[in-house]
Design a protein around this motif. Sequence first.
Motif, PDB file in Angstrom:
ATOM      1  N   CYS A 113     -58.519  86.716 -69.559  1.00  0.00           N
ATOM      2  CA  CYS A 113     -58.776  88.136 -69.347  1.00  0.00           C
ATOM      3  C   CYS A 113     -57.443  88.866 -69.231  1.00  0.00           C
ATOM      4  O   CYS A 113     -56.574  88.458 -68.433  1.00  0.00           O
ATOM      5  CB  CYS A 113     -59.599  88.326 -68.078  1.00  0.00           C
ATOM      6  SG  CYS A 113     -59.764  90.045 -67.564  1.00  0.00           S
ATOM      7  N   SER A 121     -57.294  90.306 -65.306  1.00  0.00           N
ATOM      8  CA  SER A 121     -57.332  89.398 -64.148  1.00  0.00           C
ATOM      9  C   SER A 121     -56.588  88.103 -64.374  1.00  0.00           C
ATOM     10  O   SER A 121     -56.246  87.402 -63.426  1.00  0.00           O
ATOM     11  CB  SER A 121     -58.792  89.065 -63.812  1.00  0.00           C
ATOM     12  OG  SER A 121     -59.394  88.327 -64.882  1.00  0.00           O
ATOM     13  N   PHE A 169     -67.845  84.761 -62.799  1.00  0.00           N
ATOM     14  CA  PHE A 169     -68.200  85.910 -63.618  1.00  0.00           C
ATOM     15  C   PHE A 169     -68.850  85.479 -64.930  1.00  0.00           C
ATOM     16  O   PHE A 169     -68.447  84.482 -65.552  1.00  0.00           O
ATOM     17  CB  PHE A 169     -66.970  86.771 -63.918  1.00  0.00           C
ATOM     18  CG  PHE A 169     -66.294  87.278 -62.679  1.00  0.00           C
ATOM     19  CD1 PHE A 169     -66.934  88.200 -61.864  1.00  0.00           C
ATOM     20  CD2 PHE A 169     -65.041  86.822 -62.312  1.00  0.00           C
ATOM     21  CE1 PHE A 169     -66.321  88.682 -60.714  1.00  0.00           C
ATOM     22  CE2 PHE A 169     -64.429  87.281 -61.160  1.00  0.00           C
ATOM     23  CZ  PHE A 169     -65.071  88.214 -60.358  1.00  0.00           C
ATOM     24  N   ILE A 179     -70.914  90.853 -65.914  1.00  0.00           N
ATOM     25  CA  ILE A 179     -70.180  91.986 -66.479  1.00  0.00           C
ATOM     26  C   ILE A 179     -70.687  92.160 -67.908  1.00  0.00           C
ATOM     27  O   ILE A 179     -70.484  91.293 -68.763  1.00  0.00           O
ATOM     28  CB  ILE A 179     -68.662  91.737 -66.469  1.00  0.00           C
ATOM     29  CG1 ILE A 179     -68.183  91.411 -65.042  1.00  0.00           C
ATOM     30  CG2 ILE A 179     -67.905  92.933 -67.036  1.00  0.00           C
ATOM     31  CD1 ILE A 179     -66.739  90.993 -64.954  1.00  0.00           C
ATOM     32  N   TYR A 221     -63.838  98.197 -69.728  1.00  0.00           N
ATOM     33  CA  TYR A 221     -63.834  96.826 -69.228  1.00  0.00           C
ATOM     34  C   TYR A 221     -62.843  96.666 -68.079  1.00  0.00           C
ATOM     35  O   TYR A 221     -63.103  95.968 -67.105  1.00  0.00           O
ATOM     36  CB  TYR A 221     -63.495  95.839 -70.351  1.00  0.00           C
ATOM     37  CG  TYR A 221     -63.270  94.440 -69.812  1.00  0.00           C
ATOM     38  CD1 TYR A 221     -64.335  93.674 -69.338  1.00  0.00           C
ATOM     39  CD2 TYR A 221     -61.989  93.906 -69.733  1.00  0.00           C
ATOM     40  CE1 TYR A 221     -64.130  92.407 -68.817  1.00  0.00           C
ATOM     41  CE2 TYR A 221     -61.774  92.634 -69.217  1.00  0.00           C
ATOM     42  CZ  TYR A 221     -62.857  91.891 -68.746  1.00  0.00           C
ATOM     43  OH  TYR A 221     -62.661  90.636 -68.220  1.00  0.00           O
ATOM     44  N   ILE A 237     -63.929  95.006 -64.545  1.00  0.00           N
ATOM     45  CA  ILE A 237     -63.384  93.787 -63.954  1.00  0.00           C
ATOM     46  C   ILE A 237     -62.813  94.071 -62.569  1.00  0.00           C
ATOM     47  O   ILE A 237     -62.904  93.237 -61.650  1.00  0.00           O
ATOM     48  CB  ILE A 237     -62.315  93.148 -64.874  1.00  0.00           C
ATOM     49  CG1 ILE A 237     -62.006  91.726 -64.394  1.00  0.00           C
ATOM     50  CG2 ILE A 237     -61.056  93.965 -64.938  1.00  0.00           C
ATOM     51  CD1 ILE A 237     -63.138  90.767 -64.538  1.00  0.00           C
ATOM     52  N   ARG A 251     -64.225  92.046 -59.324  1.00  0.00           N
ATOM     53  CA  ARG A 251     -63.322  91.243 -58.479  1.00  0.00           C
ATOM     54  C   ARG A 251     -63.345  91.738 -57.036  1.00  0.00           C
ATOM     55  O   ARG A 251     -63.318  90.934 -56.096  1.00  0.00           O
ATOM     56  CB  ARG A 251     -61.902  91.303 -59.035  1.00  0.00           C
ATOM     57  CG  ARG A 251     -61.754  90.642 -60.399  1.00  0.00           C
ATOM     58  CD  ARG A 251     -60.299  90.588 -60.812  1.00  0.00           C
ATOM     59  NE  ARG A 251     -59.554  89.629 -60.004  1.00  0.00           N
ATOM     60  CZ  ARG A 251     -58.229  89.544 -59.965  1.00  0.00           C
ATOM     61  NH1 ARG A 251     -57.503  90.413 -60.675  1.00  0.00           N
ATOM     62  NH2 ARG A 251     -57.633  88.643 -59.230  1.00  0.00           N
TER      63      ARG A 251
END
Length: 628
Positions: free
Chosen positions: A17, A20, A50, A88, A150, A154, A158
Amino acid sequence: MVNTTKNPPWFRTASRCPYSGLAVSHLEMFVSQHPGSNYFVEIAKLGDRFLLIKGSGYARSYEMAESLAFIDAYVSKYFDAENTVFMIEDYGDIAGTDAEARRLYVLYHKNSPVITGGVFYNLSLLFRISANIGKRLHAGEKYLATATSYGQAIAIARQFVLDSRPEKKSQPDAATGIFTVFRKIQKNPLLLYQRLAKHVQIFSHSSALFSSLKIRRQNTSALLEYIASIDWHTEGVKDPDGKMFSDPLMKQAAMAVSYIKSEIDSLLKERDAAEKVLRQSEIRYRRLVEHAKAGIVEFDYKTHRIFSVNKAFLDICGYSESEITAMAPEDLMTPDSRKLFLDRMKLRMAGKLVSNDSVYAFFTKSGEKKWAVLTVNVVEGADRPQKADIIVIDITAIKTAEMRLMEHQDRLRALGMKLARTEARERRNLASRLHEGVSQELFAAQLMLAAMKKNLSTSSEKQHLEAVNAQIVQSIREIRGITHELSPPVLYTLGFPEALKSMAGVLESRHGLKITVDFEGESEDCNNEIKHSLYRVVREILQNIVKHARAECVSIFLEKTADDLFMEISDDGVGFDTSSFAENHYTGPGFGLFDIRERVENLGGNFRICSTPGKGTRVSVAVPLISE
């Protein structure tokens, strides 16, 4: 054919990602095989918690069911069962769904035990409206949020996992006019539908102001006609068709309306089911209360009044419901019960622990005295009791029987005392007649034999006379022993303690026991009936010790006060199982103990045995003293 190469998600080719740094793994895809379908779902695992999802195309109900089953299988396969999953989802290429597919999707997220929440991004305007309505309708069930990108999605996901606090859930977006429909759902569905139609019309008319949507006037008319065609009194809605709805924006607008309708249908269905269960529960409760044989009372602590009763309670007390609700509970009670009730009330109001069960005496409307057991369930308020649910059981018949039994026991006890008095008197009379009658006659016969002996010349005649004389002497001894047992002279001349010492001396010489007698208390002796009965009790206990205990030492302790006589007899013998005595054996070895207990209880006293096999026995006797 399904085109899976158009607009691929970022995670199809990336290994991590970009926001992250978490690893992307296990990319899989569901593709609908139904003819004419363009629906497919791509899915991947991000880190450990996730689930990344991107759906594309238009989903019908059977395609939605298949894709949800695919997601379930994926989660079971790749995620740890001990951790929940946060979803997600990219909505950028979702063309829409039919009403049943939307229902399946909502129920899946609502009921999934694994998926703890989700965040959606790349939503169109109408999908954001639908998402916000969904959050409003299902507030508190799952954590759901919306994002514009996105990166924002995220960050939300998180933060949720790090906090792990459901109270941190995002608040629903500010309510628009259409949301007030869902805040104020009324019991009357017709009113709900009228308000909904009004706000949808406002929404539809005002939509012409949004140039970005480019909805022409004819499209607005078609949308209003579609809304007007909906039967708001029945469940479900027909998906829009026709040339006007070939426009994607028109199609999405109509789907948003049908989504609202399906959500309302679902809520009303749940509400109707809940109301049906509630009505059935209320009917069962009312039947239970009305037909219960026990009285049921609801009491308010603030007003100190009864505010609800059932028929059984009215039958018990004889008052009408209006009369009862105008009275305080203590108004029914006898003076003693009234004091007890008010004292307990003060303790309860002060926060003290009070037993929930109690017995009160009260008067009915006709003046009849009754007794009742009250079992109280208190509903506590913020700082004091609020109300109480009370079950009232009429125990008047039991109390009456109990008083009759006590009167019967009193009569039996008085009869027992009279019997003991008569027995003692008759024993003394019989002992006196044996001593003064039979013994004297035998003594006179012995003197006559002595005179005859002087006139006999042969030795054989003298031997026969000696044998007769010896028999008479033995008879005199036995009569003296019987006389002593019937009414020992020492008991009436020297008193109860000395009589026990005399008995102990005889048993020591006959059986080799060591018996000690200790006396404490006042020196005055008790009346003859009690002395005689307790003397026989002690003799029976000592005889049992001789026969069964195999004891070496016996201790007799007496304590006399002005009102009571306490006696304890203990030995160091083999002991026994007292259950045979507790079971009231009327025959066999236990009969002697039963007879002893009856004698003591007839005197108004208490009798207890404590014994353990191998550890000796202790007998306790306590009787009230009755003056002559």
